[in-house]
Design a protein around this motif. Structure first.
Motif, PDB file in Angstrom:
ATOM      1  N   VAL A 145      51.850  36.109  34.523  1.00 27.81           N
ATOM      2  CA  VAL A 145      51.493  37.652  34.317  1.00 27.81           C
ATOM      3  C   VAL A 145      50.863  37.912  33.003  1.00 27.81           C
ATOM      4  CG1 VAL A 145      52.319  40.031  34.546  1.00 27.81           C
ATOM      5  CG2 VAL A 145      53.200  38.361  36.250  1.00 27.81           C
ATOM      6  N   GLY A 171      47.726  37.711  34.705  1.00 27.22           N
ATOM      7  CA  GLY A 171      47.368  39.011  34.987  1.00 27.22           C
ATOM      8  C   GLY A 171      46.922  39.869  33.656  1.00 27.22           C
ATOM      9  N   GLY A 187      45.527  41.849  38.953  1.00 25.10           N
ATOM     10  CA  GLY A 187      46.659  42.542  39.099  1.00 25.10           C
ATOM     11  C   GLY A 187      47.049  43.500  38.147  1.00 25.10           C
ATOM     12  N   THR A 194      50.320  41.179  40.353  1.00 24.82           N
ATOM     13  CA  THR A 194      49.897  39.754  39.970  1.00 24.82           C
ATOM     14  C   THR A 194      50.524  38.629  40.737  1.00 24.82           C
ATOM     15  OG1 THR A 194      49.453  40.701  37.706  1.00 24.82           O
ATOM     16  CG2 THR A 194      49.665  38.191  38.145  1.00 24.82           C
TER      17      THR A 194
END
Length: 223
Positions: A145, A171, A187, A194
């Motif tokens: 992420v 992400g 995301g 994500t």
């Protein structure tokens, strides 16, 4: 995330939802969250750069078709997504009478992961596995992420030194993007969105490996 009850308090009572709930009921709150999450996920899908996703899938699928090894890594929820993706890739690439290309999640052997973390450093739990698994031309797929996890950054650096192709599904560009050959950002750096799309990426790869056809439960197809 902690789940304990504050000292001195009794068990928390959750209101039971029923027909005609008031706006403040659990059911009404849950329904609002469902709608909000679906809206956010729909927006994340709409904003995803299809060209970047296709480029990552192309490199991943080409490697599988050439019999190269695909190694997948991530932390937390992304660690289980790595196992999910590796499992699906193995199943999708297996051919009767043939040898399936290897797809391995670097998170799947907890004994190995914890041994490296204990004896060396958590930052090396993936990078120290690479020399034993990887060959030049193999693929490392990193799921994150933040794209700032030191163990993933270190893995990308070692993978490049080993002549691997480095892919990332992230992400946020973070520190990983400059270390990759191809990457996709999706995301909006929301952990839930994500990580949902990490699994979607794996399922897209499976569909590409299957010639573009959806993989449906046979009973549903046969009626």
């Amino acid at each position: 995330m902690g789940g304990g009850v504050d000292p001195g308090t009794g068990p928390v009572s959750i209101p039971q939802a029923g027909p005609g709930q008031e706006p403040g009921s659990v059911s009404a709150e849950a329904e609002a969250v469902v709608k909000s999450y679906v809206d956010d996920l729909t927006l994340a899908l709409a904003q995803m750069e299809a060209g970047s996703m296709a480029a990552v899938l192309e490199a991943l699928v080409l490697a599988m078709r050439e019999g190269r090894r695909v190694l997948v890594a991530g932390n937390g929820g992304s660690s289980t997504a790595a196992i999910h993706i590796a499992s699906d890739l193995m199943a999708a690439s297996a051919a009767p009478g043939g040898t399936a290309p290897q797809a391995v999640a670097l998170t799947e052997n907890i004994a190995r992961v914890t041994a490296i973390a204990n004896d060396y450093s958590y930052d090396e739990i993936f990078s120290r596995q690479l020399p034993g698994w990887a060959r030049p031309g193999d693929v490392l797929l990193l799921l994150s992420v933040s794209a700032r996890s030191p163990n993933l950054v270190r893995a990308a650096e070692v993978a490049r030194d080993l002549g691997m192709t480095v892919l990332a599904a992230i992400g946020d560009p973070g520190e990983l993007a400059p270390l990759t050959d191809r990457y996709v950002v999706f995301g909006q750096a929301d952990y839930g969105l994500t990580e949902d799309l990490h699994v979607a990426l794996g399922h897209m790869a499976v569909r590409v490996l299957g010639g573009g056809d959806a993989c449906r439960y046979r009973a549903a197809v046969d009626g």
